[in-house]
Structures are given as structure tokens and as C-alpha cells.
Write a protein that holds these residues in place. Structure first.
Motif, PDB file in Angstrom:
ATOM      1  N   ASP A   7      37.917  41.056  29.399  1.00  0.00           N
ATOM      2  CA  ASP A   7      38.237  41.927  30.530  1.00  0.00           C
ATOM      3  C   ASP A   7      37.731  41.353  31.853  1.00  0.00           C
ATOM      4  O   ASP A   7      38.378  41.519  32.902  1.00  0.00           O
ATOM      5  CB  ASP A   7      37.656  43.330  30.300  1.00  0.00           C
ATOM      6  N   LEU A   8      36.594  40.660  31.817  1.00  0.00           N
ATOM      7  CA  LEU A   8      36.086  40.021  33.031  1.00  0.00           C
ATOM      8  C   LEU A   8      37.048  38.955  33.529  1.00  0.00           C
ATOM      9  O   LEU A   8      37.249  38.799  34.740  1.00  0.00           O
ATOM     10  CB  LEU A   8      34.709  39.397  32.768  1.00  0.00           C
ATOM     11  N   PHE A   9      37.642  38.224  32.601  1.00  0.00           N
ATOM     12  CA  PHE A   9      38.606  37.191  32.977  1.00  0.00           C
ATOM     13  C   PHE A   9      39.836  37.809  33.635  1.00  0.00           C
ATOM     14  O   PHE A   9      40.312  37.347  34.679  1.00  0.00           O
ATOM     15  CB  PHE A   9      39.006  36.377  31.755  1.00  0.00           C
ATOM     16  N   LEU A  10      40.368  38.873  33.024  1.00  0.00           N
ATOM     17  CA  LEU A  10      41.535  39.538  33.600  1.00  0.00           C
ATOM     18  C   LEU A  10      41.233  40.063  34.999  1.00  0.00           C
ATOM     19  O   LEU A  10      42.036  39.891  35.930  1.00  0.00           O
ATOM     20  CB  LEU A  10      41.985  40.693  32.702  1.00  0.00           C
ATOM     21  N   GLU A  11      40.087  40.705  35.165  1.00  0.00           N
ATOM     22  CA  GLU A  11      39.738  41.281  36.461  1.00  0.00           C
ATOM     23  C   GLU A  11      39.545  40.198  37.523  1.00  0.00           C
ATOM     24  O   GLU A  11      39.968  40.353  38.673  1.00  0.00           O
ATOM     25  CB  GLU A  11      38.473  42.129  36.313  1.00  0.00           C
ATOM     26  N   ALA A  12      38.914  39.082  37.127  1.00  0.00           N
ATOM     27  CA  ALA A  12      38.729  37.989  38.083  1.00  0.00           C
ATOM     28  C   ALA A  12      40.072  37.392  38.476  1.00  0.00           C
ATOM     29  O   ALA A  12      40.311  37.092  39.659  1.00  0.00           O
ATOM     30  CB  ALA A  12      37.832  36.913  37.470  1.00  0.00           C
ATOM     31  N   ALA A  13      40.968  37.239  37.511  1.00  0.00           N
ATOM     32  CA  ALA A  13      42.299  36.695  37.810  1.00  0.00           C
ATOM     33  C   ALA A  13      43.062  37.625  38.745  1.00  0.00           C
ATOM     34  O   ALA A  13      43.746  37.168  39.687  1.00  0.00           O
ATOM     35  CB  ALA A  13      43.076  36.492  36.510  1.00  0.00           C
ATOM     36  N   GLU A  14      42.940  38.920  38.540  1.00  0.00           N
ATOM     37  CA  GLU A  14      43.661  39.878  39.385  1.00  0.00           C
ATOM     38  C   GLU A  14      43.120  39.881  40.822  1.00  0.00           C
ATOM     39  O   GLU A  14      43.868  40.140  41.759  1.00  0.00           O
ATOM     40  CB  GLU A  14      43.545  41.264  38.747  1.00  0.00           C
ATOM     41  N   ARG A  15      41.842  39.568  40.981  1.00  0.00           N
ATOM     42  CA  ARG A  15      41.284  39.489  42.335  1.00  0.00           C
ATOM     43  C   ARG A  15      41.612  38.154  43.007  1.00  0.00           C
ATOM     44  O   ARG A  15      41.812  38.097  44.227  1.00  0.00           O
ATOM     45  CB  ARG A  15      39.770  39.691  42.286  1.00  0.00           C
ATOM     46  N   LEU A  16      41.660  37.086  42.226  1.00  0.00           N
ATOM     47  CA  LEU A  16      41.883  35.760  42.807  1.00  0.00           C
ATOM     48  C   LEU A  16      43.351  35.462  43.076  1.00  0.00           C
ATOM     49  O   LEU A  16      43.669  34.684  43.987  1.00  0.00           O
ATOM     50  CB  LEU A  16      41.311  34.689  41.868  1.00  0.00           C
ATOM     51  N   SER A  17      44.234  36.040  42.289  1.00  0.00           N
ATOM     52  CA  SER A  17      45.667  35.720  42.419  1.00  0.00           C
ATOM     53  C   SER A  17      46.208  35.935  43.826  1.00  0.00           C
ATOM     54  O   SER A  17      46.937  35.076  44.346  1.00  0.00           O
ATOM     55  CB  SER A  17      46.478  36.525  41.402  1.00  0.00           C
ATOM     56  N   ALA A  33      40.968  44.582  22.481  1.00  0.00           N
ATOM     57  CA  ALA A  33      40.913  44.934  23.904  1.00  0.00           C
ATOM     58  C   ALA A  33      42.118  44.419  24.688  1.00  0.00           C
ATOM     59  O   ALA A  33      42.133  44.525  25.914  1.00  0.00           O
ATOM     60  CB  ALA A  33      39.623  44.388  24.519  1.00  0.00           C
ATOM     61  N   ARG A  34      43.107  43.908  24.008  1.00  0.00           N
ATOM     62  CA  ARG A  34      44.286  43.360  24.697  1.00  0.00           C
ATOM     63  C   ARG A  34      44.890  44.385  25.654  1.00  0.00           C
ATOM     64  O   ARG A  34      45.058  45.546  25.330  1.00  0.00           O
ATOM     65  CB  ARG A  34      45.341  42.968  23.668  1.00  0.00           C
ATOM     66  N   ARG A  35      45.215  43.921  26.874  1.00  0.00           N
ATOM     67  CA  ARG A  35      45.947  44.769  27.821  1.00  0.00           C
ATOM     68  C   ARG A  35      46.838  43.884  28.689  1.00  0.00           C
ATOM     69  O   ARG A  35      46.585  42.682  28.856  1.00  0.00           O
ATOM     70  CB  ARG A  35      44.996  45.587  28.694  1.00  0.00           C
ATOM     71  N   ALA A  36      47.883  44.476  29.227  1.00  0.00           N
ATOM     72  CA  ALA A  36      48.808  43.738  30.092  1.00  0.00           C
ATOM     73  C   ALA A  36      48.190  43.546  31.463  1.00  0.00           C
ATOM     74  O   ALA A  36      47.447  44.400  31.961  1.00  0.00           O
ATOM     75  CB  ALA A  36      50.128  44.480  30.196  1.00  0.00           C
ATOM     76  N   SER A  37      48.511  42.414  32.095  1.00  0.00           N
ATOM     77  CA  SER A  37      48.050  42.130  33.452  1.00  0.00           C
ATOM     78  C   SER A  37      49.143  41.359  34.173  1.00  0.00           C
ATOM     79  O   SER A  37      49.656  40.364  33.653  1.00  0.00           O
ATOM     80  CB  SER A  37      46.760  41.310  33.432  1.00  0.00           C
ATOM     81  N   SER A  38      49.465  41.799  35.373  1.00  0.00           N
ATOM     82  CA  SER A  38      50.505  41.118  36.146  1.00  0.00           C
ATOM     83  C   SER A  38      50.052  39.743  36.617  1.00  0.00           C
ATOM     84  O   SER A  38      50.879  38.895  36.967  1.00  0.00           O
ATOM     85  CB  SER A  38      50.885  41.972  37.366  1.00  0.00           C
ATOM     86  N   ALA A  39      48.720  39.500  36.606  1.00  0.00           N
ATOM     87  CA  ALA A  39      48.197  38.217  37.089  1.00  0.00           C
ATOM     88  C   ALA A  39      47.953  37.213  35.972  1.00  0.00           C
ATOM     89  O   ALA A  39      47.674  36.045  36.243  1.00  0.00           O
ATOM     90  CB  ALA A  39      46.897  38.451  37.847  1.00  0.00           C
ATOM     91  N   VAL A  40      48.037  37.656  34.710  1.00  0.00           N
ATOM     92  CA  VAL A  40      47.655  36.797  33.589  1.00  0.00           C
ATOM     93  C   VAL A  40      48.756  36.790  32.533  1.00  0.00           C
ATOM     94  O   VAL A  40      49.246  37.853  32.120  1.00  0.00           O
ATOM     95  CB  VAL A  40      46.339  37.288  32.941  1.00  0.00           C
ATOM     96  N   ARG A  41      49.111  35.617  32.098  1.00  0.00           N
ATOM     97  CA  ARG A  41      50.100  35.476  31.032  1.00  0.00           C
ATOM     98  C   ARG A  41      49.395  35.472  29.684  1.00  0.00           C
ATOM     99  O   ARG A  41      48.452  34.697  29.474  1.00  0.00           O
ATOM    100  CB  ARG A  41      50.867  34.171  31.207  1.00  0.00           C
TER     101      ARG A  41
END
Length: 391
Positions: free
Chosen positions: A231-241, A257-265
């Protein structure tokens, strides 16, 4: 004492991947290539060829070419083995293997009755844990909704305390990797000899690039769970994108813990992650809790740079791998940003490959284990062992 020291390594499942399963697979393969006339090592456990997923989504496949017994004979043997194991914690075959050994190395959390059986027969024992934190907390993190989890956790704490208490020797890969265990079992570790055997991984087999992953520059590989920092990776990617248009983040793995993220494939699971790692710009290892993961060593072998969080064995890996960035888990954005700047140099990561060749191959790990076994033998079954690194 015999001229040949007979060592038995016990791990219920031996397969490529992480944890005790993958560690034992690597050690077994390396020892098969290592000349040791005075040390004979045998392994006890189910050997499978498919990479260990550790998410419970699909069972692994057996080793190709192995003869398959008839269903009736196989079922009878299973009933026989399980019956003994339920009563004593040990199967007849394992009992015979332990009785024939001078030293038994238990890889990962197991039934402590196995260690008690060995001790009663005068066989020396060694325990090496492998989970990021104590096994009870690792299990709780993966089964948070399980009914009666509190009772299960308390039982597992008692079980692992017995493993530490009954072992003649405890092995960790590095000092920082042992932190959670010292917090939980400090009294037991204060009176048990502890050694450090630095881990190693096989040289990666170069394969065709992973076409599906070829667009991923910043990569997370592992289980989608909290302690791995998914989750930390997803959140960091969403802030950096938004700050880096066109920068491509991806995750490779599976988990609850899988979840969709518009910033992460989400690339899903790969039985062989090496082509995806080889295609990445660098890897991020954002653990909240860490032992001494094998994944960063695999990335280093491929000459990849790394972002590591400053927890557990990650601290020691940062010291070992020159082309790595370390940061606090809640400062992952900053760590990735530093790595982005460093990776503008196309040679960033090559120093990790050199460090791998020097210290982190599976052959070097096997040599360190053989050296430890010889010193144990010469030191009167480990009674005079003192703490120091075998790195």
C-alpha cells in the motif's frame, strides 16, 4: 567423532522463491555443486520445481520426471505418515533421518517436538527463522479475519519460544534481521549461541524480456500485504505520478491487499519474475517489517538499483549494495525521487552486480554454511560458539 559430519536440513517444502522454502532450495542447489568431503548434507522436505507463491492461490507442480507411485500406495503412505506426525510431530522417515544425523538444521517455523526428539537422541539442533517478524505475527497479518486468531497466535508464540529454547544454535542472515526475534524472545536468545550466515541467491538465467512488463520503470515485486509495504508503494506512486507525467509504476505479485490504482499497473503473478525485474529501471522494496528478503539480491544480480526502507535486514542490505537508496517507510516518495535522479546514470546498479558476485551468490552462502558446520564440529558441538558474522 566420525571423519564425516552428517547434517540434515529440514524444511517441509523446498521450492524456488522466498522464505524458508526458497532459501532451502538455493542452499540445496549450491551444496550440490560444492565439494565437501568432510561434510555430508541431506535434505528432508517435499521438493517442488515451481516458484513458491506464498499466497495460497494455486498449488505448485511436482518436479518433472519424478516417478509417481500408484494412487493406492501413495494414499496408504500418506495415512501412515500423517498418523505418526499427528501423534509425535515427526514421520517415520524423518525420525530415521534425524537419528542418522550429527546436526539437524530446522529451516523455518516447525513443530518443536522434532527438536525435542533430536535432543533426546543426542543430536545437535539448529534453528533458523525466516519470517519478517516472529511467525505468530506473520500468520496474524495474513489471517486477520480468522476466528479465534488470538488463541492461535498465543499458541504459535509458545511454539516458537520452544524452538529457540531447545535449539543448540540459532542462525540469522544478519544482525539487523534478528530485531523482531530479539524483542520477542530475548531471554531465550541471551542463553543460546547465535550466528549470522549471509544469504545468497543463484545467478539469474537470462530469458526473453517480459513484453507485458516492458513498460514498467519503477517496480514492486512481492506479496500484496501490509508488512511488504504494498500500500505504501501504491500511495507513493499516486503522489509522484502528477509530478512525473509518463513515469510508469507497476506491481508484480498477488495477495489479499490488492487494490486498483490509476497510477500503477498490476502485472499479476509471474512464476518467473526475472524478465520483469530485468526490464525495470529500478526496484522498490517498501517493507514496514523486514527480515532479509532474497528479492533484492536477485535484483542486484541483474545490476538493478534499489530503494529500500530502513527496517530490519533492509538496513544490512543497503550497506552491502552500493547502488541502493534507503529511506523511512513514510518517506518513500523522497526515496524514489532520489533513485530517479541517480538512475539517470545508466551505470547505476552495476555496483550492486559486483557486490552480488563478491558476496551474495548461492555458492558463497553454501561456503559460509560449510564453514559454520566445520567450526561447530571443532568447537565441541557448538558449546563454545560466540556471536560474530560469517558475511
Amino acid at each position: 567423532m566420525s571423519d564425516v559430519t552428517r547434517v540434515l536440513v529440514v524444511c517441509d517444502l523446498i521450492a524456488p522463491g522466498g522464505g524458508p522454502t526458497g532459501y532451502t532450495w538455493n542452499l540445496r542447489a549450491a551444496l550440490a555443486r560444492t565439494e565437501t568431503a568432510d561434510v555430508a548434507v541431506e535434505f528432508a522436505g517435499l521438493v517442488l520445481a515451481q516458484r513458491n507463491r506464498a499466497t495460497g492461490e494455486r498449488p505448485p507442480a511436482p518436479v518433472p520426471g519424478r516417478a509417481r507411485p500408484s494412487i493406492r500406495r501413495f494414499a496408504g503412505r500418506i495415512r501412515h505418515e500423517i498418523g505418526h506426525a499427528l501423534k509425535s510431530g515427526i514421520t517415520p522417515r524423518l525420525r530415521a533421518q534425524i537419528e542418522a544425523a550429527d546436526l539437524v538444521v530446522f529451516q523455518g517455523f516447525q513443530d518443536p517436538r522434532r527438536l525435542r526428539f533430536a535432543r533426546r537422541r543426542g543430536t545437535a539442533t539448529c534453528y533458523m527463522p525466516h519470517s519478517p517478524t516472529i511467525y505468530a505475527d506473520e500468520y496474524a497479518a495474513m489471517h486477520a479475519d480468522e476466528k479465534g486468531l488470538g488463541r492461535t497466535r498465543r499458541r504459535m508464540v509458545r511454539t516458537e519460544r520452544a524452538l529457540f529454547r531447545r535449539a543448540d544454535l540459532v542462525v540469522f542472515p544478519t544482525p539487523a534481521a534478528s530485531g523482531a526475534y530479539r524483542d520477542a524472545f530475548g531471554a531465550e536468545l541471551a542463553v543460546t549461541p547465535v550466528r549470522y550466515v549471509l544469504s545468497g541467491v543463484p545467478r539469474p538465467v537470462r530469458r526473453e524480456p517480459d513484453v507485458a512488463a516492458s513498460g514498467a520503470e519503477i517496480l514492486f515485486v512481492g506479496r500484496y500485504v501490509s508488512h511488504k509495504g504494498y500500500d505504501l508503494f501504491l500511495e507513493a506512486a499516486e503522489r509522484l505520478s502528477p509530478r512525473h507525467p509518463g513515469l510508469r509504476f507497476a506491481t508484480l505479485g498477488a495477495g489479499p491487499a490488492r487494490r486498483a490504482s490509476s497510477a500503477v499497473r498490476d502485472l499479476g503473478w509471474r512464476d518467473d519474475p526475472i524478465p520483469a525485474i530485468a526490464a525495470a529501471r529500478f526496484l522498490v522494496v517498501p517493507n514496514r517489517i523486514a527480515y532479509f528478503d532474497l528479492l533484492p539480491l536477485e535484483a542486484a544480480a541483474l545490476g538493478k538499483g534499489l530503494v529500500l526502507t530502513a527496517v530490519g535486514g533492509n538496513v544490512d542490505q543497503h550497506a552491502l549494495l552500493p547502488d541502493s537508496v534507503i529511506c523511512e517507510p513514510d518517506e518513500l516518495d523522497e526515496g524514489i525521487s532520489r533513485a530517479l535522479a541517480l538512475s539517470e546514470d545508466p551505470g547505476w546498479g552495476s555496483a550492486n552486480a559486483a557486490a552480488y558476485e563478491r558476496d551474495l551468490t548461492d555458492e558463497r552462502m553454501a561456503e559460509r554454511w560449510i564453514a559454520l558446520i566445520r567450526e561447530w564440529r571443532e568447537g565441541d558441538r557448538g558449546k563454545a560458539v560466540v556471536e560474530r558474522s560469517h558475511a
